[in-house]
Write an enzyme that holds these catalytic residues in place. Sequence first.
Site, PDB file in Angstrom:
ATOM      1  N   CYS A 379      44.972  28.346  15.675  1.00 41.36           N
ATOM      2  CA  CYS A 379      44.930  27.558  14.498  1.00 41.36           C
ATOM      3  C   CYS A 379      46.268  27.072  14.412  1.00 41.36           C
ATOM      4  O   CYS A 379      46.660  25.917  14.804  1.00 41.36           O
ATOM      5  CB  CYS A 379      44.583  28.492  13.582  1.00 41.36           C
ATOM      6  SG  CYS A 379      43.731  27.648  11.977  1.00 41.36           S
ATOM      7  N   HIS A 516      39.518  30.659  15.462  1.00 44.82           N
ATOM      8  CA  HIS A 516      40.079  32.107  15.706  1.00 44.82           C
ATOM      9  C   HIS A 516      39.202  32.960  16.589  1.00 44.82           C
ATOM     10  O   HIS A 516      38.372  33.611  16.195  1.00 44.82           O
ATOM     11  CB  HIS A 516      40.223  32.669  14.049  1.00 44.82           C
ATOM     12  CG  HIS A 516      41.140  32.057  13.201  1.00 44.82           C
ATOM     13  ND1 HIS A 516      42.592  32.641  13.162  1.00 44.82           N
ATOM     14  CD2 HIS A 516      41.284  31.047  12.394  1.00 44.82           C
ATOM     15  CE1 HIS A 516      43.101  32.063  12.300  1.00 44.82           C
ATOM     16  NE2 HIS A 516      42.488  31.184  11.762  1.00 44.82           N
ATOM     17  N   GLU A 518      39.843  35.584  17.887  1.00 45.38           N
ATOM     18  CA  GLU A 518      40.225  37.042  17.797  1.00 45.38           C
ATOM     19  C   GLU A 518      38.886  37.619  16.883  1.00 45.38           C
ATOM     20  O   GLU A 518      38.478  38.852  16.870  1.00 45.38           O
ATOM     21  CB  GLU A 518      41.485  37.235  17.035  1.00 45.38           C
ATOM     22  CG  GLU A 518      41.558  36.870  15.476  1.00 45.38           C
ATOM     23  CD  GLU A 518      42.036  35.386  15.243  1.00 45.38           C
ATOM     24  OE1 GLU A 518      41.861  34.681  16.390  1.00 45.38           O
ATOM     25  OE2 GLU A 518      42.804  35.150  14.328  1.00 45.38           O
TER      26      GLU A 518
HETATM   27  N1  GLN Z   1      47.948  26.051   7.726  1.00 43.64           N
HETATM   28  C1  GLN Z   1      47.128  25.773   8.734  1.00 43.64           C
HETATM   29  C2  GLN Z   1      46.124  24.998   8.180  1.00 43.64           C
HETATM   30  O1  GLN Z   1      45.412  25.389   7.002  1.00 43.64           O
HETATM   31  C3  GLN Z   1      46.633  26.707   9.651  1.00 43.64           C
HETATM   32  C4  GLN Z   1      45.934  27.672   9.239  1.00 43.64           C
HETATM   33  C5  GLN Z   1      45.700  28.971   9.961  1.00 43.64           C
HETATM   34  O2  GLN Z   1      46.258  29.036  11.118  1.00 43.64           O
HETATM   35  N2  GLN Z   1      44.656  29.692   9.772  1.00 43.64           N
HETATM   36  O3  GLN Z   1      45.297  24.206   8.734  1.00 43.64           O
END
Ligand code: GLN
Length: 552
Positions: A379, A516, A518
């Site tokens: 992310c 994600h 994970e």
């Molecule tokens: N802050 C970034 C976004 O909102 C990444 C979010 C995250 O890593 N879960 O896109």
Amino acid sequence: MIKKYIFITGGVVSSLGKGITAAALAAILEARELNVTIIKLDPYINIDPGTISPVQHGEVFVTEDGAETDLDLGHYERFIRTKMSRRNNFTTGQIYSDVLRKERCGDYLGATVQVIPHITNTIKDYIVEGGHGHDIVLVEIGGTVGDIESLPFLESIRQMAVEVGREHTLYIHLTLLPYIATSGEVKTKPTQHSVKELLSIGIQPDVLICRSNHSISNNERAKISLFCNVLEKAVISLKDVDSIYKIPVLLKAQGVDDYICKKLGLKCPEANLCEWERVIYQQANPVGEVTIGMVGKYIALPDAYRSVIEALKHAGLKNRLTVNIRLIDSEDIEIRGVKILKDLEAILIPGGFGYRGVEGKIMSAKYAREQKIPYLGICLGMQVALIEFARHVAGMQDANSTEFVSNCKYPVVALIKEWQDEAGNITKMRSKKSDLGGTMRLGSHLCHLVRDSIAQLLYGKITILERHRHRYEVNNMFLKELESAGLRVAGFSQDTNLVEIIEYPDHPWFIASQFHPEFNSTPRDSHPLFSGFIKSANNYQKSRNKKQKNRA
Ligand code: GLN
């Protein structure tokens, strides 16, 4: 089969591992071929943990259907096969907001709306709904018995025994037996008090699970049994263990599942825990070890990255390697430079929000790319890699995300609204501020992998389903330029054609995903991206050692 409810409360102190204990018990029942689910009730007023800082609450676990939930749901999914959904976690805030909405609609017309019965009825409805389709419903009550906040939840679960029948309900209380070194014994008094507190609410626990750093003697067991009105065989000792995945085997060895099944009149086979025994074996018999650096903001709080840490361990099991995880503060890198990343065999940058520490993460991604160290970005970890690549490879000097610098020259990461018109066409950048609440891309989305990319080879298939939690996206306006500078997009979202995975073809292992992974890793299966990452860390270690040997 008549549905059975198992309620799990906690006493004496918080953080006893109620979630993990509930999950481990559910794992044993699942291994007895029962259809199990777990629900977590949280006594706080927030609607969900989505807006709570990781410092206070730990990670936010995202379910397939896009709910932002308590991290215990992550433990549930790692221990049992049943997938969690938004019905598996609810808070006092949700209950009250539902009751207040109904009150405004006139659903209770004529009545004074009260905690009993309106709040408690709603809690019971949510429990019943969450357990729909399952034979055994484990319900974990957040907080500690004695807290003001959890009283309506405890009252509701007391009422449930009356409504569904005491023979279809079972109460488990998790407590702490502190060990007093000077007298060399564990103390049972706090447990007696905590059970007394439960009794005053009208709940007599059937099973006591006693956390302690020492095993309990037969004498102590007999004493607890006598004072707490619980059969001796239902007083279970849960000694501290070095791995949470040992707990199903540990609990079964004391016959707790036999007792539960007998008490609830369940006819089912013995638990076959061979999969968990395999996990324990893999953990106890590694063939080597690797050291991974995880660059983030909350280094003193592993719970902020719980699922990532567990996923790394799972990948270690799969590769038969012990994974040493070094949590590194990204702001420290900004101050002391990338030299603190020396000696690492791979670098992982997890998700995150806000500008603090981002430049340190960008420096880490650059270091991994240039030094050809395996890199996994998740992310924000993908977004910083992309910004780094744009700045230092594609010549876009001020590249950034509009999350951090709204009017930067090269907004390679931005809100979709900022670079797409309503029809979905790419337009000139325009500033379009959106709300922070309810504007995230959440939950599982389909992603198409590019044939023969490293990611596709790891997954071994073309279409994957992975979970998201972010607001910002790779800006398609700059995609062509970045690709011609050597970036490979290895996956696009099926419905929106957004960038989901990037990799560098001229790097041994550099993969970053907008989703994600994970959240889909379990100790029994591991996740292809994490397994590949740990394997590449091992390869990096081998080739580095070989080089050093040749030099010597
Ligand atoms: N802050 C970034 C976004 O909102 C990444 C979010 C995250 O890593 N879960 O896109």
